[in-house]
Design a protein around this motif. Structure first.
Motif, PDB file in Angstrom:
ATOM      1  N   ARG A  26      49.857  26.762  24.641  1.00 39.94           N
ATOM      2  CA  ARG A  26      49.425  27.020  23.265  1.00 39.94           C
ATOM      3  C   ARG A  26      47.933  27.301  23.228  1.00 39.94           C
ATOM      4  NH1 ARG A  26      52.066  21.969  20.926  1.00 39.94           N
ATOM      5  NH2 ARG A  26      49.905  21.435  20.545  1.00 39.94           N
ATOM      6  N   HIS A  27      47.533  28.042  22.217  1.00 38.00           N
ATOM      7  CA  HIS A  27      46.105  28.294  22.016  1.00 38.00           C
ATOM      8  C   HIS A  27      45.426  26.962  21.720  1.00 38.00           C
ATOM      9  CE1 HIS A  27      42.391  29.867  20.308  1.00 38.00           C
ATOM     10  NE2 HIS A  27      42.686  30.997  20.938  1.00 38.00           N
ATOM     11  N   ARG A  28      44.256  26.758  22.298  1.00 40.40           N
ATOM     12  CA  ARG A  28      43.593  25.459  22.157  1.00 40.40           C
ATOM     13  C   ARG A  28      43.246  25.137  20.712  1.00 40.40           C
ATOM     14  NH1 ARG A  28      39.449  24.492  26.910  1.00 40.40           N
ATOM     15  NH2 ARG A  28      39.413  22.457  25.924  1.00 40.40           N
ATOM     16  N   ALA A  29      43.070  26.149  19.878  1.00 37.45           N
ATOM     17  CA  ALA A  29      42.780  25.895  18.465  1.00 37.45           C
ATOM     18  C   ALA A  29      43.990  25.280  17.763  1.00 37.45           C
ATOM     19  CB  ALA A  29      42.370  27.184  17.769  1.00 37.45           C
ATOM     20  N   GLY A  30      45.176  25.455  18.327  1.00 38.73           N
ATOM     21  CA  GLY A  30      46.383  24.911  17.728  1.00 38.73           C
ATOM     22  C   GLY A  30      46.701  23.484  18.157  1.00 38.73           C
ATOM     23  N   LEU A  31      45.887  22.921  19.054  1.00 42.20           N
ATOM     24  CA  LEU A  31      46.113  21.549  19.500  1.00 42.20           C
ATOM     25  C   LEU A  31      45.448  20.564  18.553  1.00 42.20           C
ATOM     26  CD1 LEU A  31      45.386  21.948  23.328  1.00 42.20           C
ATOM     27  CD2 LEU A  31      47.616  21.847  22.226  1.00 42.20           C
ATOM     28  N   THR A  32      46.072  19.421  18.373  1.00 48.48           N
ATOM     29  CA  THR A  32      45.445  18.362  17.586  1.00 48.48           C
ATOM     30  C   THR A  32      44.353  17.714  18.434  1.00 48.48           C
ATOM     31  OG1 THR A  32      46.942  16.636  18.364  1.00 48.48           O
ATOM     32  CG2 THR A  32      47.629  17.901  16.405  1.00 48.48           C
ATOM     33  N   ALA A  33      43.529  16.886  17.811  1.00 46.17           N
ATOM     34  CA  ALA A  33      42.450  16.206  18.542  1.00 46.17           C
ATOM     35  C   ALA A  33      43.028  15.317  19.639  1.00 46.17           C
ATOM     36  CB  ALA A  33      41.589  15.405  17.582  1.00 46.17           C
ATOM     37  N   ASP A  34      44.115  14.599  19.334  1.00 45.32           N
ATOM     38  CA  ASP A  34      44.744  13.733  20.341  1.00 45.32           C
ATOM     39  C   ASP A  34      45.298  14.550  21.502  1.00 45.32           C
ATOM     40  OD1 ASP A  34      44.162  11.464  18.897  1.00 45.32           O
ATOM     41  OD2 ASP A  34      46.148  11.347  17.957  1.00 45.32           O
ATOM     42  N   GLU A  35      45.941  15.676  21.186  1.00 42.86           N
ATOM     43  CA  GLU A  35      46.485  16.527  22.241  1.00 42.86           C
ATOM     44  C   GLU A  35      45.375  17.091  23.117  1.00 42.86           C
ATOM     45  OE1 GLU A  35      50.552  18.238  20.148  1.00 42.86           O
ATOM     46  OE2 GLU A  35      48.661  19.291  19.811  1.00 42.86           O
ATOM     47  N   GLU A  36      44.259  17.443  22.506  1.00 40.60           N
ATOM     48  CA  GLU A  36      43.129  17.973  23.278  1.00 40.60           C
ATOM     49  C   GLU A  36      42.580  16.913  24.230  1.00 40.60           C
ATOM     50  OE1 GLU A  36      40.552  20.677  24.796  1.00 40.60           O
ATOM     51  OE2 GLU A  36      42.146  21.115  23.369  1.00 40.60           O
ATOM     52  N   VAL A  37      42.476  15.670  23.768  1.00 43.68           N
ATOM     53  CA  VAL A  37      42.004  14.575  24.625  1.00 43.68           C
ATOM     54  C   VAL A  37      42.972  14.366  25.782  1.00 43.68           C
ATOM     55  CG1 VAL A  37      41.646  12.075  24.697  1.00 43.68           C
ATOM     56  CG2 VAL A  37      40.683  13.416  22.826  1.00 43.68           C
ATOM     57  N   GLN A  38      44.266  14.349  25.483  1.00 51.10           N
ATOM     58  CA  GLN A  38      45.266  14.168  26.531  1.00 51.10           C
ATOM     59  C   GLN A  38      45.253  15.330  27.517  1.00 51.10           C
ATOM     60  OE1 GLN A  38      48.680  13.496  23.920  1.00 51.10           O
ATOM     61  NE2 GLN A  38      48.834  11.427  24.761  1.00 51.10           N
ATOM     62  N   ARG A  39      45.083  16.540  27.007  1.00 48.75           N
ATOM     63  CA  ARG A  39      45.033  17.720  27.877  1.00 48.75           C
ATOM     64  C   ARG A  39      43.849  17.635  28.829  1.00 48.75           C
ATOM     65  NH1 ARG A  39      42.624  22.839  28.140  1.00 48.75           N
ATOM     66  NH2 ARG A  39      44.030  24.514  28.727  1.00 48.75           N
ATOM     67  N   LYS A  40      42.667  17.286  28.290  1.00 43.14           N
ATOM     68  CA  LYS A  40      41.476  17.180  29.135  1.00 43.14           C
ATOM     69  C   LYS A  40      41.640  16.107  30.197  1.00 43.14           C
ATOM     70  CE  LYS A  40      38.012  18.927  25.921  1.00 43.14           C
ATOM     71  NZ  LYS A  40      36.827  18.598  25.112  1.00 43.14           N
ATOM     72  N   ALA A  41      42.204  14.960  29.823  1.00 45.15           N
ATOM     73  CA  ALA A  41      42.410  13.872  30.786  1.00 45.15           C
ATOM     74  C   ALA A  41      43.385  14.302  31.883  1.00 45.15           C
ATOM     75  CB  ALA A  41      42.925  12.631  30.071  1.00 45.15           C
ATOM     76  N   LEU A  42      44.436  14.978  31.505  1.00 45.08           N
ATOM     77  CA  LEU A  42      45.424  15.433  32.471  1.00 45.08           C
ATOM     78  C   LEU A  42      44.820  16.448  33.437  1.00 45.08           C
ATOM     79  CD1 LEU A  42      48.476  15.336  33.231  1.00 45.08           C
ATOM     80  CD2 LEU A  42      48.740  17.340  31.783  1.00 45.08           C
ATOM     81  N   LEU A  43      44.084  17.403  32.901  1.00 45.05           N
ATOM     82  CA  LEU A  43      43.489  18.441  33.753  1.00 45.05           C
ATOM     83  C   LEU A  43      42.408  17.864  34.663  1.00 45.05           C
ATOM     84  CD1 LEU A  43      43.306  21.498  31.329  1.00 45.05           C
ATOM     85  CD2 LEU A  43      45.085  20.881  32.962  1.00 45.05           C
ATOM     86  N   ALA A  44      41.734  16.794  34.215  1.00 43.43           N
ATOM     87  CA  ALA A  44      40.725  16.152  35.050  1.00 43.43           C
ATOM     88  C   ALA A  44      41.366  15.442  36.238  1.00 43.43           C
ATOM     89  CB  ALA A  44      39.913  15.158  34.222  1.00 43.43           C
ATOM     90  N   HIS A  45      42.613  14.995  36.079  1.00 40.67           N
ATOM     91  CA  HIS A  45      43.287  14.263  37.149  1.00 40.67           C
ATOM     92  C   HIS A  45      44.064  15.160  38.103  1.00 40.67           C
ATOM     93  CE1 HIS A  45      41.972  10.583  35.569  1.00 40.67           C
ATOM     94  NE2 HIS A  45      42.960  10.323  34.736  1.00 40.67           N
ATOM     95  N   CYS A  46      44.365  16.375  37.707  1.00 40.27           N
ATOM     96  CA  CYS A  46      45.198  17.249  38.539  1.00 40.27           C
ATOM     97  C   CYS A  46      44.552  18.630  38.655  1.00 40.27           C
ATOM     98  CB  CYS A  46      46.605  17.351  37.940  1.00 40.27           C
ATOM     99  SG  CYS A  46      47.717  18.344  38.949  1.00 40.27           S
ATOM    100  N   HIS A  47      44.006  18.905  39.823  1.00 43.73           N
ATOM    101  CA  HIS A  47      43.314  20.181  40.051  1.00 43.73           C
ATOM    102  C   HIS A  47      44.271  21.371  39.939  1.00 43.73           C
ATOM    103  CE1 HIS A  47      40.505  23.093  41.580  1.00 43.73           C
ATOM    104  NE2 HIS A  47      41.367  23.417  42.541  1.00 43.73           N
ATOM    105  N   GLU A  48      45.510  21.219  40.434  1.00 43.30           N
ATOM    106  CA  GLU A  48      46.468  22.337  40.361  1.00 43.30           C
ATOM    107  C   GLU A  48      46.785  22.709  38.915  1.00 43.30           C
ATOM    108  OE1 GLU A  48      49.937  21.541  42.679  1.00 43.30           O
ATOM    109  OE2 GLU A  48      49.061  22.495  44.437  1.00 43.30           O
ATOM    110  N   LEU A  49      46.951  21.707  38.063  1.00 42.46           N
ATOM    111  CA  LEU A  49      47.220  21.998  36.651  1.00 42.46           C
ATOM    112  C   LEU A  49      46.005  22.641  35.991  1.00 42.46           C
ATOM    113  CD1 LEU A  49      49.298  19.078  35.114  1.00 42.46           C
ATOM    114  CD2 LEU A  49      49.952  21.448  35.418  1.00 42.46           C
TER     115      LEU A  49
END
Length: 143
Positions: A26-49
């Motif tokens: 999804r376009h990042r503008a369509g993410l909620t604040a909580d989803e954006e935080v979760q997305r950033k945390a996930l991407l910080a933990h997994c280089h492939e993602l």
């Protein structure tokens, strides 16, 4: 001595693969604040993602802006070792390069035709076994 503020708790893990896929596609503008935080945390933990997210975003921008001149560079970048799904998509795009490049560089759109074909097939399925061929043109042509 002032007590140190404890660090904020980590975000909860994603509940499903579908949820993670939504965060990446999804376009990042369509993410909620909580989803954006979760997305950033996930991407910080997994280089492939993180790599996959960058390539998906780049491809989506190329599609929405019709920037076909970037297609060769994107395919080359996506074919480098990384997430297997992205490299498989790139190989498929490369095998039909002329059609994909034309779709990304011309203003032609086959959407109306595809919609008509889809509607005609739907009508044919609805009438299957119920009426003869004589009724099909009557249902298709007036619309």
């Amino acid at each position: 001595m002032a007590p140190d503020n404890p660090p904020p708790p980590p975000p909860p893990p994603p509940s499903s693969i579908r949820q993670v896929t939504g965060w990446l596609t999804r376009h990042r503008a369509g993410l909620t604040a909580d989803e954006e935080v979760q997305r950033k945390a996930l991407l910080a933990h997994c280089h492939e993602l993180d790599t996959a997210a960058g390539r998906v975003t780049s491809f989506a921008e190329m599609l929405t802006r019709l920037e076909g001149e970037r297609l060769t560079d994107w395919i080359t970048e996506a074919m480098t070792p990384g997430p297997p799904g992205i490299s498989t998509l790139a190989a498929g795009l490369n095998s039909d390069y002329d059609a994909v490049h034309a779709a990304l560089t011309t203003a032609w759109n086959s959407g109306p035709l595809e919609g008509t074909v889809n509607r005609t097939k739907m009508l044919k399925r609805q009438m299957s076994g119920r009426a003869g061929f004589a009724l099909l043109p009557r249902r298709v042509l007036p619309a």
